[in-house]
Design a protein around this motif. Structure first.
Motif, PDB file in Angstrom:
ATOM      1  N   GLY A 265      37.653 -74.182  39.820  1.00 19.39           N
ATOM      2  CA  GLY A 265      38.500 -73.019  40.062  1.00 19.39           C
ATOM      3  C   GLY A 265      37.959 -72.110  41.138  1.00 19.39           C
ATOM      4  N   GLY A 266      36.801 -72.471  41.713  1.00 22.67           N
ATOM      5  CA  GLY A 266      36.289 -71.770  42.874  1.00 22.67           C
ATOM      6  C   GLY A 266      36.941 -72.310  44.138  1.00 22.67           C
ATOM      7  N   LEU A 267      36.701 -71.655  45.255  1.00 24.40           N
ATOM      8  CA  LEU A 267      37.351 -72.046  46.503  1.00 24.40           C
ATOM      9  C   LEU A 267      36.999 -73.475  46.903  1.00 24.40           C
ATOM     10  N   ASP A 268      35.719 -73.841  46.803  1.00 26.86           N
ATOM     11  CA  ASP A 268      35.249 -75.133  47.314  1.00 26.86           C
ATOM     12  C   ASP A 268      35.941 -76.306  46.622  1.00 26.86           C
ATOM     13  N   SER A 269      35.856 -76.331  45.301  1.00 31.83           N
ATOM     14  CA  SER A 269      36.443 -77.450  44.561  1.00 31.83           C
ATOM     15  C   SER A 269      37.968 -77.406  44.584  1.00 31.83           C
ATOM     16  N   SER A 270      38.532 -76.205  44.643  1.00 38.13           N
ATOM     17  CA  SER A 270      39.992 -76.076  44.665  1.00 38.13           C
ATOM     18  C   SER A 270      40.571 -76.640  45.961  1.00 38.13           C
ATOM     19  N   VAL A 271      39.870 -76.409  47.067  1.00 40.14           N
ATOM     20  CA  VAL A 271      40.310 -76.964  48.353  1.00 40.14           C
ATOM     21  C   VAL A 271      40.345 -78.491  48.285  1.00 40.14           C
ATOM     22  N   TRP A 306      26.411 -62.504  38.705  1.00 37.38           N
ATOM     23  CA  TRP A 306      26.475 -63.879  39.178  1.00 37.38           C
ATOM     24  C   TRP A 306      27.790 -64.556  38.817  1.00 37.38           C
ATOM     25  N   ARG A 307      28.378 -64.128  37.723  1.00 36.97           N
ATOM     26  CA  ARG A 307      29.619 -64.741  37.236  1.00 36.97           C
ATOM     27  C   ARG A 307      30.545 -63.620  36.775  1.00 36.97           C
ATOM     28  N   ALA A 308      31.406 -63.165  37.690  1.00 38.03           N
ATOM     29  CA  ALA A 308      32.280 -62.030  37.376  1.00 38.03           C
ATOM     30  C   ALA A 308      33.509 -62.446  36.591  1.00 38.03           C
ATOM     31  N   THR A 309      33.881 -63.726  36.692  1.00 37.96           N
ATOM     32  CA  THR A 309      35.100 -64.210  36.041  1.00 37.96           C
ATOM     33  C   THR A 309      34.861 -65.588  35.449  1.00 37.96           C
ATOM     34  N   LEU A 310      35.637 -65.906  34.420  1.00 35.40           N
ATOM     35  CA  LEU A 310      35.619 -67.242  33.845  1.00 35.40           C
ATOM     36  C   LEU A 310      36.271 -68.234  34.797  1.00 35.40           C
ATOM     37  N   ASP A 311      35.784 -69.465  34.782  1.00 31.62           N
ATOM     38  CA  ASP A 311      36.361 -70.503  35.638  1.00 31.62           C
ATOM     39  C   ASP A 311      37.713 -70.998  35.142  1.00 31.62           C
ATOM     40  N   ALA A 312      37.842 -71.123  33.830  1.00 31.10           N
ATOM     41  CA  ALA A 312      38.975 -71.852  33.248  1.00 31.10           C
ATOM     42  C   ALA A 312      40.349 -71.393  33.744  1.00 31.10           C
ATOM     43  N   GLU A 380      29.949 -79.759  46.378  1.00 33.88           N
ATOM     44  CA  GLU A 380      28.561 -79.468  46.711  1.00 33.88           C
ATOM     45  C   GLU A 380      28.382 -79.212  48.201  1.00 33.88           C
ATOM     46  N   SER A 381      27.558 -78.237  48.535  1.00 35.87           N
ATOM     47  CA  SER A 381      27.087 -77.865  49.880  1.00 35.87           C
ATOM     48  C   SER A 381      28.060 -76.995  50.668  1.00 35.87           C
ATOM     49  N   SER A 382      29.232 -76.695  50.126  1.00 38.49           N
ATOM     50  CA  SER A 382      30.144 -75.795  50.841  1.00 38.49           C
ATOM     51  C   SER A 382      29.542 -74.404  51.009  1.00 38.49           C
ATOM     52  N   ASP A 383      28.917 -73.893  49.962  1.00 31.56           N
ATOM     53  CA  ASP A 383      28.299 -72.565  50.053  1.00 31.56           C
ATOM     54  C   ASP A 383      27.191 -72.551  51.093  1.00 31.56           C
ATOM     55  N   GLU A 384      26.405 -73.614  51.126  1.00 30.38           N
ATOM     56  CA  GLU A 384      25.318 -73.693  52.095  1.00 30.38           C
ATOM     57  C   GLU A 384      25.855 -73.784  53.522  1.00 30.38           C
ATOM     58  N   LEU A 385      26.989 -74.444  53.688  1.00 30.57           N
ATOM     59  CA  LEU A 385      27.546 -74.673  55.025  1.00 30.57           C
ATOM     60  C   LEU A 385      28.335 -73.475  55.533  1.00 30.57           C
ATOM     61  N   PHE A 386      29.194 -72.909  54.695  1.00 33.85           N
ATOM     62  CA  PHE A 386      30.092 -71.837  55.130  1.00 33.85           C
ATOM     63  C   PHE A 386      29.562 -70.434  54.844  1.00 33.85           C
ATOM     64  N   GLY A 387      28.392 -70.320  54.226  1.00 30.45           N
ATOM     65  CA  GLY A 387      27.827 -69.002  53.948  1.00 30.45           C
ATOM     66  C   GLY A 387      28.417 -68.366  52.704  1.00 30.45           C
ATOM     67  N   GLU A 533      41.599 -65.387  46.756  1.00 30.96           N
ATOM     68  CA  GLU A 533      40.974 -64.063  46.723  1.00 30.96           C
ATOM     69  C   GLU A 533      39.817 -63.971  45.734  1.00 30.96           C
ATOM     70  N   ARG A 534      39.554 -65.012  44.992  1.00 32.17           N
ATOM     71  CA  ARG A 534      38.509 -64.945  43.964  1.00 32.17           C
ATOM     72  C   ARG A 534      37.129 -64.801  44.588  1.00 32.17           C
ATOM     73  N   VAL A 535      36.298 -63.951  43.996  1.00 27.94           N
ATOM     74  CA  VAL A 535      34.906 -63.778  44.419  1.00 27.94           C
ATOM     75  C   VAL A 535      34.090 -64.935  43.842  1.00 27.94           C
ATOM     76  N   LYS A 536      33.128 -65.409  44.611  1.00 27.11           N
ATOM     77  CA  LYS A 536      32.335 -66.555  44.171  1.00 27.11           C
ATOM     78  C   LYS A 536      31.714 -66.318  42.804  1.00 27.11           C
ATOM     79  N   SER A 537      31.804 -67.351  41.967  1.00 26.53           N
ATOM     80  CA  SER A 537      31.159 -67.354  40.661  1.00 26.53           C
ATOM     81  C   SER A 537      30.258 -68.572  40.585  1.00 26.53           C
ATOM     82  N   HIS A 538      29.018 -68.376  40.178  1.00 23.54           N
ATOM     83  CA  HIS A 538      28.057 -69.476  40.149  1.00 23.54           C
ATOM     84  C   HIS A 538      28.336 -70.411  38.971  1.00 23.54           C
TER      85      HIS A 538
END
Length: 612
Positions: A265-271, A306-312, A380-387, A533-538
């Protein structure tokens, strides 16, 4: 995906010796390749293979050999070459007669055609070994980002190698010894690309080709993160990223077995989910997606930094938006805290990583997915690549004096030594180790002519993440997935995308004042607005106090056995105080201290290493 191993010795004749040792080395990786096992023997080389069948289920059997007029060339291969169809067409045009539909044969014939230059032509994740009897030489190759592991251990007259340390350690020539640098790596959150914690053992560096002959071992890089001028404007950059992602996802969906996507439900996996669903929909297929949840998660969840929102809710919104066949894998505290699960995780990792339920939940997630799919795409690695991590912005604003993630993580996560014997902590001298490692890592980065101090610093930050931080993430993902025979592909590690985004200036990567500006702009049209618009959640961890209580009880049981070898490293009184803290008063660093203590106890029982 598979497991490979081998033994090269120029003073032995394997053709007349027992094959028990190479069989034992191969057997250690049965989980990586549950579908088949094979070995191939030459006078000075023995290679073994465990297969997870993904492409050309019948024809891709290994070890694979090709007879040439000058001698046999044999290969064992782990991974995927996503451009194998184009390469096969080119090889056929050059006169090669491919007898299978597998990418394995394409890689082997590419070596026959282009020699050591063939590695530069591959797009994918891979680690493989080629024994060339024409020259009595072993060739080891690892993919550019180091997605697939490959270890080696030089001997007096050759080398041992394997996908995992356990394969090498199954050979009596390998000592189970840990030196100080190896021990240091277990207590810091960095990963040197070529280091294995075992004395005498190394990793083939990412993007490198290694040859082993009678004259010794030679390592040649065929790829590195190069500094290049980025000349595209914002619109062109966004469009190029989208085009690359479309192509990458399409390539990585190629499979002869069921595939799926890991959806948080984060940007990386959703894309990835959106692009994969669209691609499969064109061929009339519905995408499967999987998410992880914890029992009582709704009741236990407390937002934090680190985790402002639930993923589900976000994962379900994406699944509904793209029409995927979605399933939530729900884990309870009893399953997560099962000592057998911890033992499986430590065995899979070969090290006491100490990341607790974040690793055990990943293992259990993959185990559940494997019942329905054999291949999964991961963000994996989207955060490392795109900041994507917040410490990117911190480094931009405040500068950088150490690995940027270490300046944000709480001290107990940076150096996890609070329960160690004080004398050992002093001997480790992790401050100096981290400082030296940071200096070595930043020295690898080339500055672009005319590049501002800010842009160069952020280039360094990006480089550190793509060569150090991501190593830990990729290794964890590989080991946890392969422990259950699941192949996890990582589209954001495609080297074309990495090269392009790495060289985009920080001003472009953060043009809207948020994390991952370029990825969001390139894919916003494919996703629900809430996810965009979701803020990153670890990655989630359980908040269930019953899990923490189970960890306390297990640590208490070890305390009752004062002669346990773990107390060669850990301070008995410090562990006692940690265990005495009530479960409902423990914060995450306290729990992770006990988690690593338990991991070390399991690891010492299983591996019985010698420390120098």
């Amino acid at each position: 995906m598979c497991g490979i191993t081998g033994w090269v010795s120029f003073q032995r004749d394997f053709s007349t010796a027992s094959s028990n040792t190479i069989d034992a080395m191969t057997a250690t990786m049965a989980c990586r390749g549950p579908d088949d096992s094979g070995r191939w023997i030459a006078p000075h080389a023995a290679i073994g293979h465990r297969r997870l069948a993904v492409i050309d289920l019948v024809g891709g059997t290994q070890p694979m050999t090709v007879e040439t007029p000058e001698g046999v060339v044999a290969m064992v291969y782990s991974g995927e070459a996503y451009n194998f169809r184009e390469l096969r067409a080119e090889l056929r045009a050059r006169g090669h007669r491919c007898t299978t539909e597998s990418d394995t044969e394409v890689v082997l014939r590419a070596y026959l055609e282009w020699g050591s230059a063939f590695a530069e032509r591959l797009n994918g994740m891979y680690a493989f070994a080629i024994w060339d009897s024409r020259t009595d030489q072993l060739v080891l190759v690892r993919d550019r980002l180091g997605i697939k592991p490959l270890y080696y251990y030089p001997t007096e007259d050759g080398v041992l190698f394997g996908s995992e340390p356990k394969a090498i350690l199954a050979n009596p020539l390998a000592d189970k010894t840990i030196g100080m640098d190896g021990l240091r790596e277990l207590f810091v959150t960095i990963a040197r690309p070529d280091l294995a914690i075992w004395e005498g053992m190394h990793q083939v560096p990412p993007g490198a080709l290694m040859t082993v002959g009678r004259e010794g071992i030679r390592t040649t890089p065929y790829w590195s993160l190069r500094t290049l001028e980025h000349r595209d404007d914002r619109a062109t950059t966004v469009r190029t990223i989208r085009e690359l992602l479309e192509d990458i996802v399409a390539r990585q969906l190629i499979s002869d077995v069921p595939r799926c996507v890991l959806l948080s439900g984060g940007l990386d996996s959703s894309v990835l989910t959106a692009l994969a669903a669209r691609h499969l929909r064109n061929s009339g297929e519905r995408l499967r997606s999987f998410s992880i949840e914890f029992h009582n998660q709704q009741q236990d969840f407390v937002p934090d930094e680190w985790r402002a929102t639930l993923d589900a809710p976000y994962a379900r919104a994406v699944a509904e938006h793209v029409g995927s066949d979605h399933r939530d894998i729900v884990l309870d505290d009893a399953t997560l805290s099962d000592p057998a699960v911890r033992a499986a995780v430590v065995s899979a990792r070969d090290v006491p990583a100490g990341f607790g339920d974040s690793e055990m939940s990943l293992y259990l997630l993959f185990k559940a997915i494997r019942e329905q799919s054999t291949v999964a795409l991961s963000g994996e690695s989207s955060d490392e690549l795109f900041g994507g991590y917040r410490w990117f912005a911190g480094a931009a604003e405040h500068g950088m004096h150490t690995f940027p993630w270490l300046s944000v993580l709480p001290p107990p996560f940076v150096q996890r030594t609070r329960l160690l014997d004080p004398d050992l902590t002093a001997a480790l001298d992790l401050d100096t180790y981290l400082a030296d490692s940071f200096a070595d890592a930043t020295a690898e980065v080339t500055r672009l002519a005319g590049e501002s101090d800010l842009e160069f610093r952020m280039r360094q930050v990006s480089h550190l993440h793509l060569t150090r931080f991501v190593r830990t993430m990729l290794d964890r993902k590989d080991r946890m997935s392969m422990a259950v025979g699941l192949e996890v592909r990582v589209p954001y590690c495609d080297h074309r995308l990495v090269e392009y985004v790495y060289n985009a200036p920080w001003s472009l990567k953060s043009f809207d004042g948020r994390e991952k500006s370029l990825l969001r702009a390139a894919t916003a049209d494919t996703l629900p607005r809430s996810v965009v618009e979701r803020v990153k959640s670890h990655y989630p961890i359980t908040k269930d106090v019953h899990y923490t209580e189970a960890i306390r009880r297990q640590a208490s049981d070890i305390l009752a056995t004062q002669q346990h070898p773990v107390f060669r490293l850990y301070d008995h009184d410090a562990v006692t105080k940690a265990v005495d803290r009530p479960a409902d008063e423990m914060i995450e660093p306290d729990r992770f201290d006990l988690e690593q203590f338990l991991d070390f106890a399991v690891w010492l029982d299983r591996y019985a290493p010698t420390f120098t």
